[in-house]
Design a protein around this motif. Structure first.
Motif, PDB file in Angstrom:
ATOM      1  N   ALA A 423      41.794  45.784  48.050  1.00 28.82           N
ATOM      2  CA  ALA A 423      42.170  46.490  46.822  1.00 28.82           C
ATOM      3  C   ALA A 423      41.798  47.962  46.916  1.00 28.82           C
ATOM      4  CB  ALA A 423      41.495  45.840  45.619  1.00 28.82           C
ATOM      5  N   LYS A 427      44.607  51.020  46.938  1.00 33.26           N
ATOM      6  CA  LYS A 427      44.581  52.012  45.860  1.00 33.26           C
ATOM      7  C   LYS A 427      44.519  53.427  46.407  1.00 33.26           C
ATOM      8  CE  LYS A 427      40.842  52.204  43.475  1.00 33.26           C
ATOM      9  NZ  LYS A 427      39.767  51.821  42.526  1.00 33.26           N
ATOM     10  N   VAL A 436      47.737  42.356  43.786  1.00 31.63           N
ATOM     11  CA  VAL A 436      46.300  42.168  43.549  1.00 31.63           C
ATOM     12  C   VAL A 436      46.151  41.615  42.140  1.00 31.63           C
ATOM     13  CG1 VAL A 436      44.055  43.283  43.349  1.00 31.63           C
ATOM     14  CG2 VAL A 436      45.663  44.037  45.108  1.00 31.63           C
ATOM     15  N   LEU A 447      38.604  40.045  41.824  1.00 31.84           N
ATOM     16  CA  LEU A 447      39.981  40.124  42.277  1.00 31.84           C
ATOM     17  C   LEU A 447      40.366  38.920  43.133  1.00 31.84           C
ATOM     18  CD1 LEU A 447      39.814  43.811  43.522  1.00 31.84           C
ATOM     19  CD2 LEU A 447      40.456  43.049  41.235  1.00 31.84           C
ATOM     20  N   VAL A 449      43.600  38.347  46.104  1.00 30.88           N
ATOM     21  CA  VAL A 449      44.736  38.925  46.816  1.00 30.88           C
ATOM     22  C   VAL A 449      45.437  37.800  47.583  1.00 30.88           C
ATOM     23  CG1 VAL A 449      45.508  40.695  48.430  1.00 30.88           C
ATOM     24  CG2 VAL A 449      43.453  41.082  47.051  1.00 30.88           C
TER      25      VAL A 449
END
Length: 815
Positions: A423, A427, A436, A447, A449
């Motif tokens: 993540a 980003k 995500v 999170l 993924v």
């Protein structure tokens, strides 16, 4: 658990004449022990009451050099702070995620360190090295120091690099990333030595490049460990069956692969649910092994506790010289997982990790290793299976059961860390945008993924079948761990000098001491490269190359797009005859067509590239122009009174609308245009009230008649014989009445006419080609970037707006 999107609810956008809640002076709300920090900049706080209306225009915008970018919300990320019961609950969760890896290391540390039955002095020497590794490398270095080097709550080596880039000019910033808070300290406010170090790094291309490579390599090495850790921990647990039964090696490998599949299938449930479920397992496992250690100390040889004297470790290294140095590669397995401890910081918090480590995990691990050493000193052959062979009578089967369960949990630390790091790099434009999923409304950095999860599962199964025992895996395992800890030391040292502004003479000596320890373990671990560690280094190198390639390509793309990202005043100007001309395109007259044009803006300031290309190619514009920017903020949802931000630009009937949405908000609906129209209507009416002096405390006060009209579902249509000029759009000076013959201000009628006539959604399709005069190596790199970009970017079909209203403007850029 939902993926990021936006949902527009009509109830959420109705005009609100009173604040829905009170705002604190600091922008922080407290709820059940969690301090939620609002992502509102100081400039925005003065407009909070206007924001409660859904739309506002910054009162300071006209005072700035560039009124089209002044006052735009920046939505700086602010970390969550936990206290009370929530903090203790997070500490409890962290045990279930972070310490499974380091907590199962007792399964194989002594067996990986010794190649045969050891003598008592060597057992005590290794125990001393293990104890002080836990105290120095984990407790002092990470728990006490490194965890403070967070980037607004996020952890990991790459977050340290991101933190440094906010305080020193070491990296280019993504134009669309307005959530990054630049906090470079002024020269006069820095100690002299610190300033020289920062200046050297900023001016040295080699130093900047090296820091970028370190940050990227650290991420890739943690991910490489993500392939090895589940295989190593679960396989090590199932090998205990060789002690209690006569199962074959193939059975152990099969059981390990089956368990891995189940583990990865559980990941979509989210960190909170998994951590809450896994925490009791790790707590019981650590308590069980700690109790077994205490039993062995009492029953066998408590004198091994003299290993708490660090001199015993030095004596071991002196006695064995080069051989002792080689065995450090086994000792470092005692703190594998420490890199995940830092990387998982975002999913928990510094205080929660410190409480769980110092309050439970560290004491239990010290008892466990001391008890194993006490038993092995009496029965040297027990080194091969240090947990199961040292189990007290009647505890073998329970130890195997909880070892298997704890080993499954051990993999969670590195899996969660992988999700966090992917993540982060996505980003910051080091990897293509992938899905995500935020799995908690309370803890914002937890999170999941999907694509990383399934790739990890495939990788761990392949590694398990190829290596098939912990000794072989141990040769490949551990190298990436010590590389990451080495990189962390470098990064945190720079953070101490540039961010924390600690005097250099107080930083250098401790940093050199820890670097020497890192170097000793690293050099020993590198001896494993020919025996299997080459695999993780090669895998990490491939991943790092992908990350660096993508970032290189993105920076070339930003440079190519920069020529189109200018204020509208530099594209369009009005001549003496009142006509608008294209400044950048031969001063051609800009025609106006009826309609309501919505231009999707990925940056959120200046002129969107798609609009500059639209007017450049067609030499026309719609009656009303809206630059629509959808900005994701790192909160579960954005309240309706803070969701929209509108701004009028220099070009007549041209507006910017920023839609701020949280990660739990649903996806945009097909009636997006009607939502935008309603928001612009509210903005225009309130601006009209402000200009006529009907405002108190920065909040527009509407007349009763206008308020009544505002509450209606639609605006009254103007009379058919009414003429509205596209060049003149003044407001009526009197508030409209409820009489049938009265009309609304002309601006409202103008945007409604445009909206009723035609709505267009305009998106850009940017293609790129490599400049012909580029060097060969550059062509190769950019060709690879363009291939990945072409196959990873979102398609028009994924944009859920009416297709009959969707227009795609294609354009070509050279990079």
């Amino acid at each position: 658990m939902t993926s990021t999107g936006i949902h527009f609810d009509d109830d959420a956008i109705r005009p609100t004449r009173t604040l829905s809640r009170d705002h604190t002076a600091t922008g922080a709300d407290t709820d059940r022990g969690i301090v939620f920090s609002r992502t509102i900049t100081p400039d925005q706080r003065s407009h909070t009451r206007s924001l409660s209306r859904g739309l506002h225009r910054s009162s300071r915008s006209n005072l700035e050099d560039d009124p089209e970018t002044a006052g735009l919300p920046t939505d700086h990320r602010v970390k969550q702070t936990f206290k009370g019961k929530q903090l203790l609950y997070l500490a409890y969760q962290s045990i279930g995620v972070i310490y499974g890896d380091i907590g199962t290391s007792p399964l194989y540390v002594f067996s990986s360190t010794f190649s045969g039955p050891p003598v008592r002095e060597d057992v005590i020497g290794i125990l001393s090295l293990v104890i002080w590794s836990l105290l120095m490398m984990v407790t002092l270095k990470y728990v006490v120091i490194v965890l403070h080097a967070d980037n607004e709550g996020e952890g990991g080596t790459f977050s340290c690099f991101s933190l440094l880039s906010r305080y020193a000019r070491i990296a280019n910033i993504d134009p669309k990333e307005r959530t990054i808070r630049i906090q470079r300290v002024k020269t006069g406010e820095m100690p002299g030595g610190n300033h020289k170090i920062r200046t050297f790094i900023e001016k040295s291309k080699v130093a900047r490049g090296l820091l970028k490579i370190i940050g990227v390599f650290a991420v890739s090495m943690v991910m490489s460990d993500g392939v090895l850790t589940p295989a190593q921990s679960i396989l090590g647990a199932y090998q205990g069956l060789n002690v209690a039964t006569t199962v074959t090696s193939s059975t152990v490998v099969g059981a390990t692969c089956g368990t891995l599949v189940v583990l990865f299938l559980l990941q979509p449930f989210g960190t909170t649910k998994l951590a809450s479920t896994f925490a009791p397992i790790v707590i019981i496992w650590l308590g069980l092994t700690g109790g077994m250690g205490m039993y062995n100390l009492i029953m066998h040889d408590y004198t091994v506790l003299k290993a708490f004297n660090p001199g015993e470790g030095f004596l071991f290294l002196i006695r064995h010289k080069e051989e002792g140095w080689h065995r450090l590669g086994g000792v470092l397995l005692a703190f594998t997982g420490v890199e995940a401890l830092f990387a998982d910081l975002g999913a928990f918090s510094m205080r929660a990790i410190q409480i769980s480590w110092l309050g439970w995990c560290l004491p239990m691990l010290l008892l466990t290793y001391a008890g194993q050493a006490a038993y092995i000193s009496r029965f040297p052959d027990a080194y091969a299976y240090p947990v199961y062979s040292t189990a007290p009578p009647g505890m073998l089967i329970p130890s195997i059961i909880f070892a298997v369960l704890a080993a499954i949990v051990a993999s969670q630390a590195i899996i969660t860390a992988t999700f966090q790091l992917i993540a982060q790099i996505t980003k910051l434009s080091y990897f293509p945008a992938i899905k995500v999923i935020h799995t908690s409304k309370v803890y914002h950095n937890q999170l999941y993924v999907p694509i990383a999860n399934w790739l990890l599962m495939i990788g761990t199964i392949i590694v398990t079948t190829v290596y098939n025992n912990t000794t072989s895996l141990g040769n490949a395992y551990g190298v990436c761990v010590i590389f990451v800890t080495f990189f962390d030391t470098i990064m945190v040292t720079l953070v101490a000098l540039i961010v924390w502004l600690k005097p250099w003479y107080l930083v250098i000596l401790p940093a050199l001491t820890i670097l020497c320890m890192d170097g000793a373990f690293l050099s020993s671990a590198l001896l494993k490269v020919p025996d299997g560690a080459w695999f993780t280094i090669a895998l990490a190198s491939v991943l790092a190359s992908v990350f660096i390639l993508w970032r290189f390509g993105k920076e070339q793309q930003w440079h190519a797009e920069a020529e189109d990202r200018l204020p509208t005043s530099q594209f369009i100007k009005q001549d003496a005859d009142g006509e608008y001309r294209l400044v950048q395109y031969g001063h051609e007259v800009l025609a106006t067509n009826k309609g309501f044009g919505i231009f999707f803006d990925k940056i959120g300031d200046k002129t969107p590239v798609v609009f500059s290309q639209f007017i450049g190619k067609l030499a026309t514009k719609t009656d009303v122009i809206v630059f629509l920017h959808m900005r994701a903020v790192e909160t579960p949802t954005v309240e309706p009174d803070e969701r929209y931000y509108a701004q009028e630009l220099n070009l007549p009937n041209c507006y910017r609308l920023v839609v701020r949405h949280g990660y739990m908000d649903a996806i945009v609906t097909a009636d997006l245009a009607s939502i935008i129209f309603k928001e612009l209507r509210e903005y225009i009416i309130r601006r009209h009230a402000d200009r006529n002096g009907n405002a108190r405390d920065g909040t527009a006060v509407l007349s009763p008649q206008l308020s009544e009209k505002l509450d209606r579902d639609s605006v009254e249509k103007p009379r058919p014989d009414q003429t509205i000029s596209s060049q003149k759009h003044s407001f009526a000076t009197d508030s409209p009445s409820t009489s049938e013959g009265e009309t609304l201000p002309s601006d409202l009628a103008y945007i409604e006419n445009a909206y009723d006539h035609r709505v267009l959604y305009v998106v850009g399709k940017e293609e790129m080609k490599i400049r012909a005069d580029s060097p060969f190596w550059r062509k190769i790199l950019l060709s690879a970037f363009l291939f990945v970009r072409h196959n990873s970017r979102s398609k028009m079909a994924n944009l859920k707006v009416p297709t009959e209203r969707l227009v795609e403007i294609g354009f070509l850029k050279e990079i």
